[in-house]
Design an enzyme around this catalytic site. Structure first.
Site, PDB file in Angstrom:
ATOM      1  CE  LYS A 111      12.067  10.251 -27.258  1.00 32.04           C
ATOM      2  NZ  LYS A 111      11.913  11.391 -26.388  1.00 32.04           N
ATOM      3  CE  LYS A 141      11.575   4.302 -22.688  1.00 26.69           C
ATOM      4  NZ  LYS A 141      12.184   5.544 -22.520  1.00 26.69           N
ATOM      5  CE  LYS A 189       5.455  11.144 -20.168  1.00 25.89           C
ATOM      6  NZ  LYS A 189       6.382  12.258 -20.150  1.00 25.89           N
TER       7      LYS A 189
HETATM    8  P1  TYM Z   1      10.947  11.549 -19.560  1.00 25.04           P
HETATM    9  O1  TYM Z   1      10.038  12.726 -19.564  1.00 25.04           O
HETATM   10  O2  TYM Z   1      10.844  10.591 -20.695  1.00 25.04           O
HETATM   11  O3  TYM Z   1      10.754  10.702 -18.236  1.00 25.04           O
HETATM   12  C1  TYM Z   1      10.774  11.290 -16.932  1.00 25.04           C
HETATM   13  C2  TYM Z   1      11.441  10.332 -15.958  1.00 25.04           C
HETATM   14  O4  TYM Z   1      10.751   9.063 -15.934  1.00 25.04           O
HETATM   15  C3  TYM Z   1      11.667   7.997 -16.115  1.00 25.04           C
HETATM   16  N1  TYM Z   1      10.987   6.899 -16.835  1.00 25.04           N
HETATM   17  C4  TYM Z   1      10.959   5.611 -16.404  1.00 25.04           C
HETATM   18  N2  TYM Z   1      11.469   5.012 -15.316  1.00 25.04           N
HETATM   19  C5  TYM Z   1      11.249   3.682 -15.176  1.00 25.04           C
HETATM   20  N3  TYM Z   1      10.531   2.928 -16.067  1.00 25.04           N
HETATM   21  C6  TYM Z   1      10.000   3.498 -17.175  1.00 25.04           C
HETATM   22  N4  TYM Z   1       9.296   2.771 -18.030  1.00 25.04           N
HETATM   23  C7  TYM Z   1      10.214   4.902 -17.385  1.00 25.04           C
HETATM   24  N5  TYM Z   1       9.825   5.777 -18.368  1.00 25.04           N
HETATM   25  C8  TYM Z   1      10.320   6.983 -18.010  1.00 25.04           C
HETATM   26  C9  TYM Z   1      12.794   8.605 -16.944  1.00 25.04           C
HETATM   27  O5  TYM Z   1      13.986   7.859 -16.822  1.00 25.04           O
HETATM   28  C10 TYM Z   1      12.890  10.004 -16.372  1.00 25.04           C
HETATM   29  O6  TYM Z   1      13.718  10.009 -15.230  1.00 25.04           O
HETATM   30  N6  TYM Z   1      15.294  13.551 -21.123  1.00 25.04           N
HETATM   31  C11 TYM Z   1      14.402  13.392 -19.978  1.00 25.04           C
HETATM   32  C12 TYM Z   1      13.938  14.694 -19.391  1.00 25.04           C
HETATM   33  C13 TYM Z   1      15.009  15.621 -18.944  1.00 25.04           C
HETATM   34  C14 TYM Z   1      15.822  15.501 -17.786  1.00 25.04           C
HETATM   35  C15 TYM Z   1      16.622  16.663 -17.760  1.00 25.04           C
HETATM   36  C16 TYM Z   1      15.936  14.528 -16.797  1.00 25.04           C
HETATM   37  C17 TYM Z   1      15.359  16.780 -19.553  1.00 25.04           C
HETATM   38  N7  TYM Z   1      16.312  17.437 -18.845  1.00 25.04           N
HETATM   39  C18 TYM Z   1      17.556  16.854 -16.737  1.00 25.04           C
HETATM   40  C19 TYM Z   1      16.885  14.723 -15.784  1.00 25.04           C
HETATM   41  C20 TYM Z   1      17.669  15.878 -15.766  1.00 25.04           C
HETATM   42  C21 TYM Z   1      13.176  12.632 -20.431  1.00 25.04           C
HETATM   43  O7  TYM Z   1      12.803  12.652 -21.592  1.00 25.04           O
HETATM   44  O8  TYM Z   1      12.464  12.035 -19.404  1.00 25.04           O
END
Ligand code: TYM
Length: 331
Positions: A120, A201, A204
Site C-alpha cells: 500500500k 488477488k 476492490k
Molecule cells: P479487507 O477489508 O481488505 O477484507 C475483508 C476480508 O476479505 C478477505 N479478502 C479475500 N479473501 C480471499 N480472496 C480475496 N481476493 C480477498 N480479498 C479480501 C480478507 O482477507 C478479509 O478477511 N485488515 C482487514 C480488516 C480488519 C480485520 C480486523 C480483519 C481490521 N481489523 C480484525 C480481522 C480482524 C482488511 O483490510 O480486510
C-alpha cells in the site's frame, strides 16, 4: 479456546471488513461466507472497521456512507443480529485506546515487515503514519473481545500472526491479560484471484473493473466478467495454480461456491467455455438472494441494528479494556 469440530470452530469469533467500496466475491468466499457459517458454532462479533479506512486519504462523508452500505451487505449476506454482534468500529472507543498499548508492544521492525504496508505504501502518494501502525489497531480490534478465532482470507494471515505476537509480548510484561487468538483461513477460497490478472488477488481497487465481481453487479455483468476471464492457450482443464492461475481460479470459484473441491471439479470439464458458464451460474446462485435481501433492508433498520450491536460490543470491550488498564496499573 478455539476448538474445531466437524461443523467448524467454537468459542468467540471476531472479524472485520473495511468500508472501502462494495463487497466483492473474494471478500465473500475468503471470509464472510465463514462468518455466516460459523454462527452455528461460535459466538460471533463482526465489525465494519471504518477507522482503518482513514489510513489512506478520504473525502469527508465517504467512509460514513460506505460504512452503512457495508453493514447492509453483511446483513443481506446472512450476518444475523440475533446470533451475532454487528457493529461499527468507531462506535466503540476502546478500539483506539487499546491500539495505543498495542503500538507500545509492537516493534518498529516487525511493522516494517508487513507486506500489506509495503504494497500500500508503494501505491499511495501520501503514506500516512497510520498505514504503518495499522496492524496495531487491527490487533486491538481482535484482542478487545477475548477472541479465540479470526476467520479471514489469506492476505490477513500476517496481521493475525502479528496480533498473536503483540498479545504474547504484552502478557509477558503485564500478566495473563489478553487471549491469544488463532486464525481460520479456509482450505479453499482464501485467495480468490483477479479475473483479468490471475497473478494478483481480487480486490476492490483492481486495475480493470472486469477483474472483480462485486455483489452489486448485474447478472449480465457477472456472466460477462466470468466469460472474459483470462485463461491460457493450452486448452486443458486442470487445477494447477502455479502454471494455470486463471483456470485454477475459475475452478476454485466454482468449487467454493458449490462446497466441493477444485481438483474433482476439473475432472468434469474438457473445455474452458462450459467451466466459465458453470462458474457464472454458481456465483449467480449466491448473489441473487443476497441482492434481493439487500433491497429489502432500509437505512433505519440497518442503523438500529448497528446501534444495538455497538451497545453489546461496548459492554464486552469495556470489560477487557478495564482489565488492561488494571494490569498496566495506571494511577
Ligand atoms: P479487507 O477489508 O481488505 O477484507 C475483508 C476480508 O476479505 C478477505 N479478502 C479475500 N479473501 C480471499 N480472496 C480475496 N481476493 C480477498 N480479498 C479480501 C480478507 O482477507 C478479509 O478477511 N485488515 C482487514 C480488516 C480488519 C480485520 C480486523 C480483519 C481490521 N481489523 C480484525 C480481522 C480482524 C482488511 O483490510 O480486510
Amino acid at each position: 479456546m478455539a476448538t474445531e469440530n466437524q461443523s467448524g470452530p467454537s468459542g468467540r469469533a471476531f472479524s472485520g471488513i473495511q468500508p472501502t467500496g462494495t463487497i466483492h466475491l473474494g471478500n465473500y468466499l475468503g471470509a464472510i461466507k465463514n462468518w455466516v457459517d460459523f454462527q452455528d458454532t461460535t459466538d460471533g462479533i463482526y465489525c465494519v472497521v471504518d477507522l482503518h479506512a482513514f489510513s489512506v486519504p478520504r473525502e469527508p462523508g465517504e467512509v460514513g456512507a460506505a460504512t452503512l452500505e457495508a453493514a447492509r451487505d453483511l446483513l443481506a449476506i446472512g450476518i444475523d443480529p440475533e446470533r451475532s454482534i454487528l457493529f461499527v468500529q468507531s462506535d466503540v472507543r476502546q478500539h483506539t485506546e487499546l491500539a495505543w498499548f498495542m503500538q507500545c508492544s509492537a516493534a518498529f521492525g516487525e511493522l516494517r515487515r508487513m507486506t500489506q504496508f509495503k504494497d500500500k505504501s508503494e501505491s499511495n502518494d501520501f503514506v500516512s503514519a497510520a498505514l504503518f501502525t495499522y496492524p496495531a489497531l487491527q490487533a486491538a480490534d481482535i484482542l478487545l473481545y477475548d477472541t479465540d478465532v479470526v476467520p479471514v482470507g489469506d492476505d490477513q494471515r500476517q496481521h493475525v500472526e502479528f496480533t498473536r505476537d503483540v498479545a504474547q509480548r504484552f502478557n509477558a510484561t503485564y500478566g495473563d491479560v489478553l487471549v491469544v487468538p488463532e486464525h481460520y483461513i479456509p482450505p479453499a477460497g482464501a485467495r480468490i484471484m483477479d479475473l483479468q490478472h490471475p497473478e494478483n488477488k481480487m480486490s476492490k481497487s483492481a486495475v480493470s473493473e472486469l477483474g472483480t465481481i462485486f455483489f452489486t453487479d448485474s447478472e449480465s455483468d457477472i456472466i460477462k466478467k466470468l466469460k472474459k476471464a483470462v485463461t491460457d492457450n493450452d486448452g486443458e482443464v486442470r487445477f494447477d495454480p502455479e502454471s494455470k492461475p486463471g483456470v485454477s481460479n475459475l475452478l476454485n470459484v466454482l468449487a467454493v461456491a458449490k462446497g466441493t473441491d477444485p481438483v474433482s471439479e476439473a475432472e468434469g470439464y474438457s473445455q474452458y467455455g462450459p467451466l466459465k458458464a458453470d462458474a457464472a451460474e454458481a456465483v449467480l446462485e449466491i448473489v441473487r438472494p443476497i441482492q434481493k435481501r439487500r433491497q429489502e433492508l432500509d437505512d433505519g433498520d440497518v442503523r438500529a441494528i448497528l446501534a444495538d450491536g455497538a451497545d453489546r460490543a461496548r459492554a464486552k470491550a469495556t470489560e477487557v479494556m478495564d482489565r488492561v488498564r488494571g494490569a498496566v496499573q495506571l494511577l
